[in-house]
Design a protein around this motif. Sequence first.
Motif, PDB file in Angstrom:
ATOM      1  N   ASP A   1      14.730  28.104   5.081  1.00 16.32           N
ATOM      2  CA  ASP A   1      14.030  29.485   5.140  1.00 16.32           C
ATOM      3  C   ASP A   1      12.530  29.241   4.716  1.00 16.32           C
ATOM      4  OD1 ASP A   1      16.359  30.506   5.757  1.00 16.32           O
ATOM      5  OD2 ASP A   1      16.954  31.461   3.902  1.00 16.32           O
TER       6      ASP A   1
ATOM      7  N   LEU B   1      28.407  24.287  -2.630  1.00 20.83           N
ATOM      8  CA  LEU B   1      27.720  25.565  -2.719  1.00 20.83           C
ATOM      9  C   LEU B   1      26.309  25.456  -2.799  1.00 20.83           C
ATOM     10  CD1 LEU B   1      27.912  28.367  -1.543  1.00 20.83           C
ATOM     11  CD2 LEU B   1      28.645  29.316  -3.703  1.00 20.83           C
ATOM     12  N   LYS B   2      25.984  25.081  -4.041  1.00 26.60           N
ATOM     13  CA  LYS B   2      24.635  24.958  -4.626  1.00 26.60           C
ATOM     14  C   LYS B   2      23.805  23.827  -3.534  1.00 26.60           C
ATOM     15  CE  LYS B   2      22.091  23.129  -8.594  1.00 26.60           C
ATOM     16  NZ  LYS B   2      22.319  22.389  -9.950  1.00 26.60           N
TER      17      LYS B   2
ATOM     18  N   LYS C   1      24.236  23.513  -0.231  1.00 27.07           N
ATOM     19  CA  LYS C   1      24.193  24.356   0.642  1.00 27.07           C
ATOM     20  C   LYS C   1      23.077  25.298   0.583  1.00 27.07           C
ATOM     21  CE  LYS C   1      26.785  26.940   4.175  1.00 27.07           C
ATOM     22  NZ  LYS C   1      28.128  27.401   4.510  1.00 27.07           N
ATOM     23  N   GLU C   2      23.199  26.044  -0.501  1.00 27.73           N
ATOM     24  CA  GLU C   2      22.107  27.269  -0.622  1.00 27.73           C
ATOM     25  C   GLU C   2      20.728  26.658  -0.783  1.00 27.73           C
ATOM     26  OE1 GLU C   2      22.494  30.426  -0.938  1.00 27.73           O
ATOM     27  OE2 GLU C   2      24.542  30.238   0.091  1.00 27.73           O
ATOM     28  N   ALA C   3      20.541  25.502  -1.247  1.00 31.85           N
ATOM     29  CA  ALA C   3      19.431  24.605  -1.558  1.00 31.85           C
ATOM     30  C   ALA C   3      18.842  24.326  -0.137  1.00 31.85           C
ATOM     31  CB  ALA C   3      19.371  23.713  -2.617  1.00 31.85           C
TER      32      ALA C   3
ATOM     33  N   THR D   1      19.573  25.764   2.657  1.00 27.98           N
ATOM     34  CA  THR D   1      19.269  26.941   3.448  1.00 27.98           C
ATOM     35  C   THR D   1      17.900  27.649   2.772  1.00 27.98           C
ATOM     36  OG1 THR D   1      21.530  27.443   3.543  1.00 27.98           O
ATOM     37  CG2 THR D   1      20.317  29.311   3.803  1.00 27.98           C
ATOM     38  N   GLU D   2      17.662  27.633   1.694  1.00 29.53           N
ATOM     39  CA  GLU D   2      16.378  28.144   1.072  1.00 29.53           C
ATOM     40  C   GLU D   2      15.305  27.432   1.505  1.00 29.53           C
ATOM     41  OE1 GLU D   2      16.479  28.618  -3.182  1.00 29.53           O
ATOM     42  OE2 GLU D   2      18.158  29.903  -3.460  1.00 29.53           O
TER      43      GLU D   2
END
Length: 137
Positions: free
Chosen positions: A98, A87-88, A90-92, A94-95
């Motif tokens: 973005d 998850l970490k 994936k979030e990184a 995505t960020e």
Amino acid sequence: ALAKDRLASQQIEHTEKQLQAAVEEEDYELADQLGQVVEGHKREKEEVGLMLENISKALEQLDSQKDLVVRSVAKCFDNLAVRLEELKEKEAATEQKDDEEILKQFASISKQLSAEQERLQQDFKHLERDEQLVAEE
């Protein structure tokens, strides 16, 4: 259960002493009654022994299952750690995506503003020239 076992042993011992004394006194009726009491205590002691044996088996079974439960819980925490790490990441990602999108938008807006500023400067020059022409007339 252990206390019941000890109590039954003491009662058997005590009753057997009374039984021995009754036989020595040739009180066979009392001896017969005490014999029945001893048999009852022995049955009770046997039942308690079976209970203790069952308790011991249950404790052994719990001990063997304890290791399995501990391993299962540890595995759950390992899985959780892996999922959190995924998850970490994936979030990184995505960020970062973005952030790249925002930078592209910023560059596009900056180009638009530069083009608009250049157009306004051209318009301003035209207005100044027109103002001079009007002033000369």
